[in-house]
Design an enzyme around this catalytic site. Structure first.
Site, PDB file in Angstrom:
ATOM      1  N   GLU A 135       1.634   3.389   3.033  1.00 16.99           N
ATOM      2  CA  GLU A 135       2.067   2.757   4.283  1.00 16.99           C
ATOM      3  C   GLU A 135       3.575   2.572   4.152  1.00 16.99           C
ATOM      4  O   GLU A 135       4.049   1.629   3.525  1.00 16.99           O
ATOM      5  CB  GLU A 135       1.319   1.436   4.490  1.00 16.99           C
ATOM      6  CG  GLU A 135      -0.185   1.688   4.634  1.00 16.99           C
ATOM      7  CD  GLU A 135      -1.051   0.419   4.614  1.00 16.99           C
ATOM      8  OE1 GLU A 135      -0.485  -0.688   4.729  1.00 16.99           O
ATOM      9  OE2 GLU A 135      -2.274   0.566   4.489  1.00 16.99           O
TER      10      GLU A 135
ATOM     11  N   GLU B 164       1.838  -5.182  10.569  1.00 19.22           N
ATOM     12  CA  GLU B 164       1.353  -3.798  10.637  1.00 19.22           C
ATOM     13  C   GLU B 164       2.266  -3.093  11.635  1.00 19.22           C
ATOM     14  O   GLU B 164       2.343  -3.493  12.793  1.00 19.22           O
ATOM     15  CB  GLU B 164      -0.099  -3.770  11.130  1.00 19.22           C
ATOM     16  CG  GLU B 164      -1.075  -4.591  10.297  1.00 19.22           C
ATOM     17  CD  GLU B 164      -1.515  -3.867   9.019  1.00 19.22           C
ATOM     18  OE1 GLU B 164      -1.179  -2.677   8.846  1.00 19.22           O
ATOM     19  OE2 GLU B 164      -2.206  -4.505   8.199  1.00 19.22           O
TER      20      GLU B 164
ATOM     21  N   HIS C  91       3.114  -3.528   6.376  1.00 14.60           N
ATOM     22  CA  HIS C  91       2.050  -2.529   6.225  1.00 14.60           C
ATOM     23  C   HIS C  91       2.062  -1.545   7.391  1.00 14.60           C
ATOM     24  O   HIS C  91       2.933  -1.618   8.269  1.00 14.60           O
ATOM     25  CB  HIS C  91       0.685  -3.229   6.174  1.00 14.60           C
ATOM     26  CG  HIS C  91       0.456  -4.008   4.915  1.00 14.60           C
ATOM     27  ND1 HIS C  91      -0.441  -3.643   3.962  1.00 14.60           N
ATOM     28  CD2 HIS C  91       1.048  -5.143   4.466  1.00 14.60           C
ATOM     29  CE1 HIS C  91      -0.420  -4.498   2.962  1.00 14.60           C
ATOM     30  NE2 HIS C  91       0.475  -5.438   3.243  1.00 14.60           N
TER      31      HIS C  91
ATOM     32  N   HIS D 111       0.881  -1.161   0.000  1.00 11.89           N
ATOM     33  CA  HIS D 111       0.000   0.000   0.000  1.00 11.89           C
ATOM     34  C   HIS D 111       0.921   1.214   0.000  1.00 11.89           C
ATOM     35  O   HIS D 111       1.679   1.408   0.951  1.00 11.89           O
ATOM     36  CB  HIS D 111      -0.920  -0.027   1.226  1.00 11.89           C
ATOM     37  CG  HIS D 111      -1.949  -1.119   1.147  1.00 11.89           C
ATOM     38  ND1 HIS D 111      -2.349  -1.867   2.221  1.00 11.89           N
ATOM     39  CD2 HIS D 111      -2.652  -1.575   0.070  1.00 11.89           C
ATOM     40  CE1 HIS D 111      -3.266  -2.750   1.819  1.00 11.89           C
ATOM     41  NE2 HIS D 111      -3.456  -2.603   0.517  1.00 11.89           N
TER      42      HIS D 111
HETATM   43 ZN    ZN Z   1      -1.796  -2.103   4.150  1.00  6.92          ZN
END
Ligand code: ZN
Ligand code: NAG
Ligand code: NAG
Ligand code: NAG
Length: 451
Positions: free
Chosen positions: A95, A289, A199, A92
């Site tokens: 990110e 994340e 991410h 992404h």
């Molecule tokens: Zn992501």
């Protein structure tokens, strides 16, 4: 003569300066754009040609190369017994912490090889591939703020983490994006054993499955894979080696026990990359994340590196879990495409031996019964006692020796295709199945904007 020297002098000089500065002070903590990343990776291979190598796996929609840096004792080619590992950042585009961390990791590994014993053992035993940005177009179009979604998608407006083939979604004829096709081709070239995909927008380690067809894999809201024990161990390795992730409450109103979560239990996600890696390519991948704010201020970057460095290193070492070796026939020739199955683990796509007859199976310490089958050969069943491999930077080494079938008329073992049929839907959910798209769509849409 003088003229050409004059022209190259500033270029050579700035190159010297860059090299000198990065050698003395390390890579600057800031957001490097795509051109700077490319330049940095070129410098790395120039400075460390014996154990680094740079290649690209394709181009983004706007034509930017997807550069990979590989590190290892023998960086240009696979060697039997040396597992392939990968980190993928910035899928992404907005990110961005993972992208920065992966460049810092390259800096750390290149300086540590032959200086730091851990890094030396890691790179002597593992081939590490790093793709700092899977979505450079998205990065270039990102707004520098915490939550706004600009830059998340690729240049066609597609969410790359929804664009992979998905066994739970059945026969989808979805158009694949360049960036996704590049990853799929890459995985055909290199048979990765372990991976993580970086991410932002939360602080948690999420593991497969991300999706479900509401079959027997659903257990108390989690979509549980046959290698769930290994995935939980992998996710915890990251969260507990990280300074805060294991507390599970880094971001406001979040509460992840141990700083980990089953992907589906968090929110259902079709077409994701981690399920694709695991289900179709037999590469165990988790999703990390790494920051509450997706695009934090540059001054916070050194702190992110300090928090994640031990976790990034410890996670790579886990590629040495379990058992590895070759499947060989009676003449000692490697057997490709033999099924290598572990009792009690019915994988949606079975694990198979690769070129050179190689197989890798990540398992926690314990006793496991292997079943190896190949047409025209006797089925081989062996029980192995598996120690904790990461300790020695090597999985247990074991070759499976097949014998030709005594009964020449034995029909060849049917080759098992991938299927979810081993995972029977629970009860009679036909009515519920029809309703699910509507029920799951709303929260899914809401959450997909957040993560
Ligand atoms: Zn992501
Ligand atoms: C594994 O097998 C060995 C040898 O048969 C046995 O001594 C050991 O207790 C077993 N370990 C476990 C965890 O079952
Ligand atoms: C690690 O290597 C040492 C020395 O070869 C050996 O004694 C030990 O059993 C190994 N440990 C594991 C977990 O494989
Ligand atoms: C060989 O295989 C055939 C077909 O599966 C079977 O009918 C026959 O009994 C087998 N013979 C032996 C000696 O196992």
């Amino acid at each position: 003569m003088m003229l050409s020297t004059d022209k190259t002098f500033p270029v050579a000089c700035s190159w010297c300066l860059w090299t000198l500065l990065s050698l003395c002070y390390g890579l600057e903590f800031r957001y490097h754009n795509s051109a700077e990343v490319e330049k940095y990776l070129r410098e790395v291979t120039r400075n460390y040609p014996s154990f680094t190598y740079r290649y690209n796996i394709g181009r983004s929609v706007e034509g930017r190369h997807l550069w990979v840096l590989v590190l290892g004792k023998s960086p240009k080619e696979h060697n039997v017994g040396i597992p392939e590992f990968k980190y993928v950042g910035n899928m992404h585009g907005n990110e961005v912490v993972g992208r920065v961390l992966l460049l810092q990791l390259i800096d750390y590994l290149t300086k540590g090889y032959h200086n730091n014993p851990f890094v030396t053992r890691l790179l002597d035993s593992t081939r590490v591939h790093i793709l700092p940005s899977m979505n450079p177009d998205g990065f270039e179009s990102s707004s520098r703020d915490c939550m706004a979604g600009f830059g998340r998608y690729n240049s066609n407006g597609v969410d790359l983490n929804r664009n992979f083939p998905d066994i739970f979604s059945g026969e989808d004829e979805e158009r694949r994006e360049f960036e996704v096709l590049a990853i799929m081709d890459w995985m055909k070239q290199e048979r990765f054993v372990l991976s993580a995909n970086l991410h932002g927008g939360a602080v948690v380690a999420s593991y497969p499955y991300d999706n479900s067809n509401r079959g027997g894999e659903l257990q108390e809201g989690a979509s549980v894979s046959p290698d769930n024990d290994v995935f939980i161990h992998l996710a915890k390795t990251y969260s507990y080696s990280h300074t805060q992730m294991h507390r599970g409450n880094a971001c406001s109103d979040s509460n992840f026990p141990h700083g980990i979560t089953n992907g589906y239990q968090w929110y259902a996600l079709p077409g994701g990359m981690q399920d694709y890696n695991y289900v179709w390519q037999q590469c165990l991948e988790i999703t990390l994340e790494l920051s509450c704010c997706k695009f934090p201020p540059e001054r916070e970057l050194p702190g992110f590196w300090e928090a994640n460095r031990p976790a990034l290193l410890a996670y790579m070492q886990q590629v040495h879990l379990g058992v590895k070796g070759q499947v060989l026939d009676a003449d000692g020739n490697p057997v490709q495409n033999a099924l290598v199955e572990v009792e009690g683990r019915i994988n949606l796509c079975p694990f198979r031996s690769g070129p050179y007859g190689e197989y890798y199976r990540l398992l926690l310490p314990g006793n496991y019964t292997f079943k190896v089958t190949f047409p025209g050969h006797e089925m081989l069943i062996e029980t192995l006692t598996v120690p904790y491999g990461p300790e020695n930077f090597s999985a247990l080494k074991h070759n499976f020796l097949l014998e030709r079938s005594v009964n020449a008329s034995t029909p060849p073992t049917p080759t098992k295709p991938c299927s979810t049929s081993g995972v029977q839907p629970q009860d009679s959910h036909s009515a519920a199945l029809l309703a699910t798209p509507i029920i799951t769509l709303l929260p899914l849409l809401l959450i997909s904007l957040l993560m």
